[in-house]
Design a protein around this motif. Structure first.
Motif, PDB file in Angstrom:
ATOM      1  N   GLN A  16      24.175  53.280  16.814  1.00  0.00           N
ATOM      2  CA  GLN A  16      23.691  53.970  15.716  1.00  0.00           C
ATOM      3  C   GLN A  16      23.279  55.296  16.290  1.00  0.00           C
ATOM      4  OE1 GLN A  16      20.040  51.238  15.407  1.00  0.00           O
ATOM      5  NE2 GLN A  16      20.448  50.885  13.387  1.00  0.00           N
ATOM      6  N   GLU A  23      27.380  62.609  13.126  1.00  0.00           N
ATOM      7  CA  GLU A  23      27.058  63.222  11.949  1.00  0.00           C
ATOM      8  C   GLU A  23      26.604  64.832  12.320  1.00  0.00           C
ATOM      9  OE1 GLU A  23      23.871  61.952   8.854  1.00  0.00           O
ATOM     10  OE2 GLU A  23      25.698  60.825   8.431  1.00  0.00           O
ATOM     11  N   LEU A  96      33.099  61.690   7.703  1.00  0.00           N
ATOM     12  CA  LEU A  96      31.932  61.452   7.099  1.00  0.00           C
ATOM     13  C   LEU A  96      32.012  60.202   6.321  1.00  0.00           C
ATOM     14  CD1 LEU A  96      30.477  65.020   5.939  1.00  0.00           C
ATOM     15  CD2 LEU A  96      29.499  63.382   7.756  1.00  0.00           C
ATOM     16  N   ALA A  97      33.214  59.808   5.563  1.00  0.00           N
ATOM     17  CA  ALA A  97      33.156  58.839   4.702  1.00  0.00           C
ATOM     18  C   ALA A  97      33.130  57.489   5.732  1.00  0.00           C
ATOM     19  CB  ALA A  97      34.410  58.469   3.912  1.00  0.00           C
ATOM     20  N   SER A  99      31.810  57.545   8.696  1.00  0.00           N
ATOM     21  CA  SER A  99      30.713  57.288   9.281  1.00  0.00           C
ATOM     22  C   SER A  99      29.634  56.451   8.282  1.00  0.00           C
ATOM     23  CB  SER A  99      29.885  58.580   9.470  1.00  0.00           C
ATOM     24  OG  SER A  99      28.758  58.547   9.985  1.00  0.00           O
ATOM     25  N   ASP A 100      29.725  56.676   7.100  1.00  0.00           N
ATOM     26  CA  ASP A 100      28.864  55.938   6.094  1.00  0.00           C
ATOM     27  C   ASP A 100      29.333  54.640   6.299  1.00  0.00           C
ATOM     28  OD1 ASP A 100      27.521  57.990   5.254  1.00  0.00           O
ATOM     29  OD2 ASP A 100      28.902  58.538   3.729  1.00  0.00           O
ATOM     30  N   ILE A 101      30.316  54.235   6.328  1.00  0.00           N
ATOM     31  CA  ILE A 101      30.794  52.763   6.375  1.00  0.00           C
ATOM     32  C   ILE A 101      30.440  52.127   7.913  1.00  0.00           C
ATOM     33  CG2 ILE A 101      32.757  51.278   6.773  1.00  0.00           C
ATOM     34  CD1 ILE A 101      34.520  52.879   4.811  1.00  0.00           C
ATOM     35  N   LYS A 103      27.755  53.147   9.497  1.00  0.00           N
ATOM     36  CA  LYS A 103      26.265  52.858   9.130  1.00  0.00           C
ATOM     37  C   LYS A 103      25.924  51.761   8.279  1.00  0.00           C
ATOM     38  CE  LYS A 103      25.462  57.266   8.239  1.00  0.00           C
ATOM     39  NZ  LYS A 103      24.519  58.605   7.803  1.00  0.00           N
ATOM     40  N   THR A 104      26.844  51.602   7.227  1.00  0.00           N
ATOM     41  CA  THR A 104      26.524  50.482   6.398  1.00  0.00           C
ATOM     42  C   THR A 104      26.796  49.164   7.281  1.00  0.00           C
ATOM     43  OG1 THR A 104      26.995  51.511   4.417  1.00  0.00           O
ATOM     44  CG2 THR A 104      27.048  48.949   4.006  1.00  0.00           C
ATOM     45  N   LYS A 363      18.378  64.129  10.024  1.00  0.00           N
ATOM     46  CA  LYS A 363      19.335  63.415   8.892  1.00  0.00           C
ATOM     47  C   LYS A 363      19.236  64.036   7.497  1.00  0.00           C
ATOM     48  CE  LYS A 363      18.036  59.039  11.266  1.00  0.00           C
ATOM     49  NZ  LYS A 363      17.474  57.605  11.107  1.00  0.00           N
ATOM     50  N   ARG A 366      22.436  65.824   6.281  1.00  0.00           N
ATOM     51  CA  ARG A 366      23.376  65.372   5.328  1.00  0.00           C
ATOM     52  C   ARG A 366      23.079  65.080   4.169  1.00  0.00           C
ATOM     53  NH1 ARG A 366      27.206  60.922   6.236  1.00  0.00           N
ATOM     54  NH2 ARG A 366      28.530  61.169   4.370  1.00  0.00           N
ATOM     55  N   ASP A 370      25.339  66.484   0.912  1.00  0.00           N
ATOM     56  CA  ASP A 370      25.976  65.802  -0.051  1.00  0.00           C
ATOM     57  C   ASP A 370      25.453  66.136  -1.341  1.00  0.00           C
ATOM     58  OD1 ASP A 370      27.359  64.592   1.760  1.00  0.00           O
ATOM     59  OD2 ASP A 370      26.137  62.584   1.883  1.00  0.00           O
TER      60      ASP A 370
END
Length: 677
Positions: A16, A23, A96-97, A99-101, A103-104, A363, A366, A370
């Motif tokens: 994390q 990011e 970034l895509a 990074s989202d994965i 984080k999920t 945060k 971002r 977006d």
């Protein structure tokens, strides 16, 4: 429920932290429209670390994705790809895509869900995009880049001989905390941090990818020999930044030192030439102890609860009538000393829980990025007061309200570039997020330079939805603007991904109310709007004033009290609405009778017999009429009983309760909600 694997906790926490840094780095690169060398190296380091730690935890699906991105940045930093703005934009979108994965997936692991995933489609996109920016289809091979798996190999200076440039030599030893896990990955982090500052470097163990590397580091520490012209304090600081550091030492070495590896020693003639140069008077070892440790937040919660019980127990002992009435000097001196020590302990415990709002604020970059892209707007986010500290639990509660407010400003408040240009404004909208301390509270301000709120439109929508029965001329600007916090209220005519469903702003108010805060809105049509959130620094302990009405004792926060005084009936009068007002030093303030608010039988109804307390808040200043002031009281805030909260019995104006020294219960007044009465 089974306790979570401590090693998994470490993996989640560190990943994390790495993703937050990733990011921030990407957004900074996007703003600059280029990938600076330090950003490329930072992203490569992050991907390499995630790859290694995910592989160690046997999360191969995460390791493969990180490996693909590591390959991409290995080629970028080697200068084998395009670096124009278009190529940079594509790289940032891909990362970034990913990074989202990440984080999920980390959130799922944190919740105890380990389902894995197939990210082959995104991995394939990474490889294809690499081929595209290399301008050679053959370069898009999915095979790992040669040497990219060697920890830090591409980061290290290629020279392995003494360089006669006058740069000093150092021996660095780093040891990590017992049981911290992934020692080789942490050592790699130190290597990549120091490498840009070194002419040469050798480290032991030499291969940080070897299976025995972590065991060797645990047994002997991680040792590096470097040649660097950098300030030693800078080198030491870079070593200290690695997490779970136990200690680090930096020792200057002479070129002919026997401790120096043979391949780093100068040739004999070079030693003779340097003999005339003065050596350091003493090879003082500079040792840096780790100043920070990671502590599970549940332990901090328990510590705070225990601190609250100590405060309550101390009050029960020192204010026990059987002892207090004896007026024993030695007991009173000891009580004062105990109170002093408890106050110091309380300050330390509370400071441990305080965190800067910077993480929550960062945060929002971002989110702004977006949302503005999807709605076709240009928005600049300005952050002020990121260093402001607030209780950990309140930071967690702030996240959702801030996200809703930021999205609302970008989607609903700030105009499109064409609309702004027509209105004579800069095409780029400005959104400001500010935090500052104000007494015992933290003030968070979200403001934009958009179109502001439309009073008439808000009132019309509220009437259509049956949310108000007042005539338009009876509604003040403040009341009108606050209507956007009502459940189901929305003035958006179209439902978008971000707004128009009638939810969001009511969630903001509900979450702020939950932590005893307040929220208010100011707006100027055509110029923008400002949302001000006021929340307490901590939810645990307050300094209050005890007061009595009838047979009940209440506590009011000391920070809200301006003064107390005996009123004269002649100073009190009724306004046209029949409300009591009092004239004080030429100013008029409303009078609130606490016994009427809570339906209590008071001792006094005549103002001359009781006492007035002047209370000041952001929203208003008023005078509270009570029977008696008892004295100051440090109160440990406890939530109201569940059955009262469930049935909402007499909740308005109450923020909790506290146990007094004699074991009785006192109600804590929530000044902000009392203003709305």
């Amino acid at each position: 429920m089974a306790e979570q694997d401590p090693m998994l906790d470490v993996f989640i926490f560190e990943t994390q932290q790495l993703l937050e840094t990733l990011e921030e780095t990407l957004l900074q690169s996007e703003k600059e429209r280029e990938l600076a060398d330090e950003h490329i190296n930072e992203i490569f380091r992050i991907m390499h670390t995630i790859k290694g730690s995910a592989s160690m935890m046997q999360f191969e699906y995460l390791s493969k994705l990180a490996h693909a991105l590591e390959d991409l940045f290995d080629k970028i930093r080697a200068g084998q790809t395009r670096t124009d703005a278009e190529a940079v934009d594509g790289v940032i979108e891909l990362v970034l895509a990913a990074s989202d994965i990440f984080k999920t997936e980390v959130d799922k692991l944190s919740a105890g869900i380990n389902e894995g995933g197939d990210f082959s489609e995104l991995i394939d996109k990474v490889h294809k995009y690499l081929a595209f920016i290399q301008g050679d289809a053959s370069a898009g091979s999915s095979e790992p880049a040669s040497g990219s798996s060697a920890a830090g190999a591409a980061d290290l200076p290629e020279e392995h001989e003494f360089l006669d440039d006058g740069s000093p030599l150092y021996k660095i030893r780093v040891t990590f905390e017992d049981g911290c896990q992934m020692e080789s990955m942490r050592a790699f982090g130190v290597v990549t941090s120091l490498a840009p500052h070194c002419q040469m470097m050798i480290h032991k163990p030499a291969d940080l990818n070897a299976e025995t590397a972590s065991d060797e580091i645990i047994a002997n520490g991680f040792v590096m020999y470097i040649q660097s012209g950098e300030n030693p304090d800078v080198l030491k600081k870079l070593c200290d930044e690695v997490m779970f550091l136990q200690s680090s030492s930096l020792i200057p070495l002479a070129p002919d030192s026997e401790d120096l590896p043979q391949e780093m020693r100068p040739k004999p003639q070079e030693v003779e030439e340097k003999a005339a140069v003065a050596k350091p008077a003493a090879q003082t070892e500079v040792i840096a102890k780790q100043n920070f440790i990671s502590v599970n937040v549940n332990k901090l919660d328990k510590l705070m609860n225990l601190m609250g019980e100590i405060v309550t127990t101390e009050s029960m002992v020192t204010k026990n009538p059987e002892v207090a009435n004896q007026h024993i000097d030695s007991f009173e001196r000891s009580s004062q000393e105990l109170r002093k020590l408890i106050n110091e302990l309380q300050d330390i415990v509370m400071s441990i829980r305080m965190l800067p709002v910077s993480n929550s604020f960062q945060k929002m970059h971002r989110i702004v990025r977006d949302v503005s892209k999807k709605v076709g707007k240009e928005v600049e986010l300005v952050l002020i007061g990121e260093e402001t500290e607030v209780d950990k639990n309140i930071i967690d509660t702030l996240s959702d309200p801030l996200m809703h407010l930021i999205r609302n400003s970008v989607d609903h408040g700030i105009e499109t570039p064409d609309e702004r240009s027509s209105a004579g404004k800069a095409t780029t909208g400005r959104l400001t997020l500010e935090a500052r301390n104000a007494g015992g509270d933290v003030v968070i301000i979200v403001s934009d330079d958009g179109q502001g709120l439309d009073r008439e439109r808000i009132i019309k929508k509220a009437m259509e939805k049956g949310l108000t029965s007042k005539a338009e001329h009876e509604i003040s600007d403040k009341e009108a603007y606050n209507m956007i916090f009502l459940p189901g209220f929305s003035t958006n005519t179209e439902v978008t991904e971000f707004s128009g469903r009638g939810v969001g702003m009511d969630v903001v108010k509900r979450n702020i109310d939950k932590v005893g805060g307040s929220i208010s809105i100011e707006s100027t049509p055509g110029e923008g709007m400002t949302v001000t959130i006021r929340i307490p620094l901590t939810l645990a302990i307050i300094d209050g004033m005890k007061l009595r009405v009838g047979g009940l004792v209440f506590i009011v926060p000391m920070l809200s009290i301006q003064e107390s005084f005996k009123p004269n009936d002649g100073d009190v009068f009724l306004d046209p609405d029949g409300s009591e007002m009092i004239m004080i030093r030429g100013e008029v303030f409303p009078v609130m009778r606490l016994y009427r608010i809570f339906d209590i039988d008071p001792d006094y109804e005549t103002l001359d017999d009781g006492i007035l307390i002047m209370i000041s808040t952001d929203a208003a200043t008023f005078c509270l009429f009570v029977d008696e002031l008892i004295g100051e009281q440090q109160a440990v805030i406890k939530p109201l009983p569940d059955y009262i909260q469930k049935h909402n019995v007499g909740m308005h104006g109450l923020g909790g309760c506290a146990v007094l020294g004699d074991g009785s219960i006192s109600l804590i007044i929530d000044i902000n909600s009392l203003v709305e009465y």
